[in-house]
Design a protein around this motif. Structure first.
Motif, PDB file in Angstrom:
ATOM      1  N   GLN A   1     -41.621  17.956  51.061  1.00 63.85           N
ATOM      2  CA  GLN A   1     -42.939  18.436  50.641  1.00 63.85           C
ATOM      3  C   GLN A   1     -42.960  18.820  49.159  1.00 63.85           C
ATOM      4  N   GLU A   2     -41.813  19.218  48.620  1.00 64.50           N
ATOM      5  CA  GLU A   2     -41.786  19.648  47.231  1.00 64.50           C
ATOM      6  C   GLU A   2     -41.953  18.438  46.307  1.00 64.50           C
ATOM      7  N   PRO A   3     -42.858  18.513  45.328  1.00 59.42           N
ATOM      8  CA  PRO A   3     -43.112  17.351  44.456  1.00 59.42           C
ATOM      9  C   PRO A   3     -41.914  16.981  43.579  1.00 59.42           C
ATOM     10  N   ASN A   4     -41.034  17.966  43.276  1.00 51.62           N
ATOM     11  CA  ASN A   4     -39.889  17.670  42.407  1.00 51.62           C
ATOM     12  C   ASN A   4     -38.596  17.415  43.189  1.00 51.62           C
ATOM     13  N   ALA A   5     -38.704  17.277  44.499  1.00 51.00           N
ATOM     14  CA  ALA A   5     -37.504  17.074  45.313  1.00 51.00           C
ATOM     15  C   ALA A   5     -36.868  15.718  44.995  1.00 51.00           C
ATOM     16  N   ASP A   6     -35.550  15.683  45.035  1.00 40.88           N
ATOM     17  CA  ASP A   6     -34.828  14.447  44.732  1.00 40.88           C
ATOM     18  C   ASP A   6     -33.484  14.469  45.467  1.00 40.88           C
ATOM     19  N   MET A   7     -32.992  13.315  45.869  1.00 36.33           N
ATOM     20  CA  MET A   7     -31.699  13.231  46.547  1.00 36.33           C
ATOM     21  C   MET A   7     -31.014  11.931  46.141  1.00 36.33           C
ATOM     22  N   LYS A   8     -29.730  12.046  45.805  1.00 29.50           N
ATOM     23  CA  LYS A   8     -29.012  10.882  45.300  1.00 29.50           C
ATOM     24  C   LYS A   8     -27.606  10.815  45.905  1.00 29.50           C
ATOM     25  N   ILE A   9     -27.037   9.619  45.927  1.00 29.39           N
ATOM     26  CA  ILE A   9     -25.617   9.431  46.223  1.00 29.39           C
ATOM     27  C   ILE A   9     -24.900   9.320  44.877  1.00 29.39           C
ATOM     28  N   VAL A  10     -23.948  10.219  44.652  1.00 24.54           N
ATOM     29  CA  VAL A  10     -23.230  10.255  43.378  1.00 24.54           C
ATOM     30  C   VAL A  10     -21.851   9.622  43.561  1.00 24.54           C
ATOM     31  N   GLU A  11     -21.538   8.671  42.704  1.00 24.15           N
ATOM     32  CA  GLU A  11     -20.235   8.017  42.753  1.00 24.15           C
ATOM     33  C   GLU A  11     -19.635   7.997  41.353  1.00 24.15           C
ATOM     34  N   THR A  12     -18.431   8.528  41.206  1.00 28.64           N
ATOM     35  CA  THR A  12     -17.761   8.556  39.908  1.00 28.64           C
ATOM     36  C   THR A  12     -16.951   7.284  39.713  1.00 28.64           C
ATOM     37  N   GLN A  13     -16.773   6.907  38.455  1.00 26.51           N
ATOM     38  CA  GLN A  13     -16.087   5.645  38.134  1.00 26.51           C
ATOM     39  C   GLN A  13     -14.600   5.819  37.858  1.00 26.51           C
ATOM     40  N   GLY A  14     -14.149   7.022  37.485  1.00 22.31           N
ATOM     41  CA  GLY A  14     -12.728   7.241  37.205  1.00 22.31           C
ATOM     42  C   GLY A  14     -12.241   6.490  35.993  1.00 22.31           C
ATOM     43  N   THR A  15     -13.094   6.395  34.955  1.00 29.30           N
ATOM     44  CA  THR A  15     -12.710   5.645  33.765  1.00 29.30           C
ATOM     45  C   THR A  15     -11.519   6.288  33.052  1.00 29.30           C
ATOM     46  N   GLY A  16     -11.304   7.601  33.238  1.00 31.12           N
ATOM     47  CA  GLY A  16     -10.192   8.276  32.569  1.00 31.12           C
ATOM     48  C   GLY A  16      -8.830   7.932  33.137  1.00 31.12           C
ATOM     49  N   LEU A  17      -8.800   7.226  34.269  1.00 33.64           N
ATOM     50  CA  LEU A  17      -7.529   6.895  34.900  1.00 33.64           C
ATOM     51  C   LEU A  17      -6.718   5.873  34.106  1.00 33.64           C
ATOM     52  N   ALA A  18      -7.402   5.132  33.221  1.00 34.16           N
ATOM     53  CA  ALA A  18      -6.699   4.107  32.446  1.00 34.16           C
ATOM     54  C   ALA A  18      -5.630   4.747  31.559  1.00 34.16           C
ATOM     55  N   PHE A  19      -5.965   5.876  30.916  1.00 34.73           N
ATOM     56  CA  PHE A  19      -4.992   6.568  30.077  1.00 34.73           C
ATOM     57  C   PHE A  19      -3.842   7.095  30.933  1.00 34.73           C
ATOM     58  N   ASN A  20      -4.181   7.616  32.117  1.00 34.02           N
ATOM     59  CA  ASN A  20      -3.172   8.135  33.031  1.00 34.02           C
ATOM     60  C   ASN A  20      -2.203   7.032  33.436  1.00 34.02           C
ATOM     61  N   GLU A  21      -2.747   5.870  33.752  1.00 31.67           N
ATOM     62  CA  GLU A  21      -1.930   4.720  34.157  1.00 31.67           C
ATOM     63  C   GLU A  21      -1.014   4.289  33.019  1.00 31.67           C
ATOM     64  N   SER A  22      -1.550   4.307  31.796  1.00 34.40           N
ATOM     65  CA  SER A  22      -0.762   3.926  30.630  1.00 34.40           C
ATOM     66  C   SER A  22       0.402   4.881  30.416  1.00 34.40           C
ATOM     67  N   TYR A  23       0.154   6.174  30.631  1.00 29.19           N
ATOM     68  CA  TYR A  23       1.210   7.172  30.438  1.00 29.19           C
ATOM     69  C   TYR A  23       2.312   7.000  31.484  1.00 29.19           C
ATOM     70  N   LEU A  24       1.930   6.701  32.720  1.00 32.22           N
ATOM     71  CA  LEU A  24       2.923   6.466  33.769  1.00 32.22           C
ATOM     72  C   LEU A  24       3.806   5.274  33.421  1.00 32.22           C
ATOM     73  N   ASN A  25       3.204   4.217  32.871  1.00 32.50           N
ATOM     74  CA  ASN A  25       3.983   3.050  32.467  1.00 32.50           C
ATOM     75  C   ASN A  25       4.937   3.398  31.320  1.00 32.50           C
ATOM     76  N   ASP A  26       4.473   4.279  30.429  1.00 33.00           N
ATOM     77  CA  ASP A  26       5.348   4.726  29.338  1.00 33.00           C
ATOM     78  C   ASP A  26       6.559   5.474  29.890  1.00 33.00           C
ATOM     79  N   CYS A  27       6.328   6.312  30.904  1.00 31.82           N
ATOM     80  CA  CYS A  27       7.431   7.052  31.528  1.00 31.82           C
ATOM     81  C   CYS A  27       8.438   6.098  32.150  1.00 31.82           C
ATOM     82  N   LYS A  28       7.932   5.067  32.819  1.00 31.66           N
ATOM     83  CA  LYS A  28       8.828   4.083  33.431  1.00 31.66           C
ATOM     84  C   LYS A  28       9.668   3.378  32.365  1.00 31.66           C
ATOM     85  N   SER A  29       9.024   3.030  31.255  1.00 29.96           N
ATOM     86  CA  SER A  29       9.739   2.346  30.183  1.00 29.96           C
ATOM     87  C   SER A  29      10.820   3.245  29.592  1.00 29.96           C
TER      88      SER A  29
END
Length: 386
Positions: free
Chosen positions: A310-338
């Motif tokens: 009933q509220e005119p400003n009501a809104d509902m969404k499905i939120v999904e994150t992309q995890g774009t910051g994981l690329a740096f994390n993955e790179s650091y793990l590979n550096d540790c392996k090296s």
């Protein structure tokens, strides 16, 4: 007067910290997680329940132990050559009175040197009075010298002194843990200290055992007698992965273990991010979830259900994150392996270029193989001396 038999050498105290840390790494996933707060402190405000859930989501990959197994495997890829005089042939199949062969003892020594970098071999005899016995009688009772391996954590104190211009071991304190049985089915673990002293060029031994909060002398100081004569040295051969020495050294795989722990810490953070990135959540705003009678209104989700607000400003969404910051994390793990590979684990990493020349391979692995040869040669010298 209180006995200070449990006092530790100054060099031992710092070494013990390294021993505990790398033993934990070698024990693997369960041990690392049990000590997680020591090496991966939780962020402020994180509850124990949340922190434990974060730690349990990831698995500790034990590159350190894999490297040690690879090195040990290279050392024992060929059966060791054993040369003994006839009088010592019986040691070949049972050198420690626990049915361990010389090869078994060799492997145990190498494993100790790979883990903590130091151990020792004590030559001992059963505490039985053989006065008046003939050799056949002592042979029938299996009374003979044997070799006992002591781990680095048990070699707690020592002293060297110059005697006739020779630097000799004059004090050795070995820590042992034994079972004290109250009855047939109940036992407790207690501490015992075996003390060897070289006094006036005669070797003496005494034993102290734990009694409440103090230690009592359970075996008075007595000279070590061999074939009716006293020894003029302490029958102990200390060794590190570098040489025949009692001075503690940094465990050879300590650097790999430290990076291995760092790798796990980053892997925990990465796995925790994936846990939330991989689970979309619902978010709404301006929605009145209270009925006129004050009760909660539930919102049902589904493709065949229409949501009307009933509220005119009501809104509902499905939120999904992309995890774009994981690329740096993955790179650091590979550096540790090296880095771990560069420190020694490369022995276990297959070369990407199958056409690599034999000379190039020899140059890349020369340092690692030199360490392997050093460990093998030191272990061999120590067993021969014992």
């Amino acid at each position: 007067m209180s006995v200070k038999v449990s006092n530790q050498h100054l060099l031992f105290q710092e070494h013990l910290k390294d021993c505990k840390k790398i033993r934990m790494v070698f024990e693997g996933d369960k041990a690392v997680k049990a000590n997680a707060k020591t090496h991966f402190p939780p962020n402020d405000g994180v509850s124990d329940t949340t922190y434990n859930a974060i730690i349990q989501r990831s698995v500790f990959e034990n590159f350190t132990e894999a490297t040690a197994k690879g090195i040990s495997g290279l050392i024992f890829a060929k059966e060791p050559t054993i040369s003994l005089p006839a009088s010592l042939e019986l040691l070949k199949d049972n050198i420690d009175m626990d049915d361990n062969t010389i090869v078994d003892l060799s492997q145990n020594i190498v494993n100790e040197l790979m883990e903590v970098g130091r151990c020792g071999l004590l030559i001992d005899v059963p505490n039985i009075d053989t006065a008046g016995m003939t050799k056949p009688e002592t042979d029938a009772l299996n009374i003979r010298a044997f070799t006992k391996l002591y781990k680095s954590e048990t070699i707690i104190n020592w002293r060297y002194e110059a005697i006739n211009s020779v630097n000799k071991l004059t004090l050795l304190v070995l820590h042992e843990v034994y079972e004290d049985w109250a009855d047939r089915f109940t036992s407790t673990l207690k501490n015992r200290y075996r003390v060897y002293s070289l006094i006036d060029n005669v070797c003496y031994v005494e034993v102290y055992e734990e009694n409440d909060k103090s230690f009592i002398n359970t075996m008075d100081m007595k000279p070590v007698i061999v074939r009716g004569s006293t020894l003029n040295y302490i029958p102990f051969t200390p060794l590190t992965y570098k040489d025949i020495s009692i001075i503690p050294v940094k465990p050879p795989l300590m650097d790999i273990a430290n990076i291995n722990l760092n790798y796990y810490g980053v892997a925990v953070e990465r796995r925790n991010v994936i846990h939330f990135v991989g689970n979309p959540f619902f978010m709404g705003k301006g929605i009145n979830t209270r009925a006129t009678d004050g009760s909660d209104i539930s919102i049902t989700l589904g493709s065949s259900i229409a949501q009307i607000f009933q509220e005119p400003n009501a809104d509902m969404k499905i939120v999904e994150t992309q995890g774009t910051g994981l690329a740096f994390n993955e790179s650091y793990l590979n550096d540790c392996k090296s880095t771990m590979a560069a420190l020694g684990a490369r022995l276990l990493v297959p070369e990407a270029n199958a056409q690599i020349s034999e000379n190039t391979m020899q140059m890349k692995t020369a340092g690692y193989r030199a360490t392997i040869m050093q460990i093998a040669n030191t272990a061999s010298r120590a067993i021969t001396q014992a």
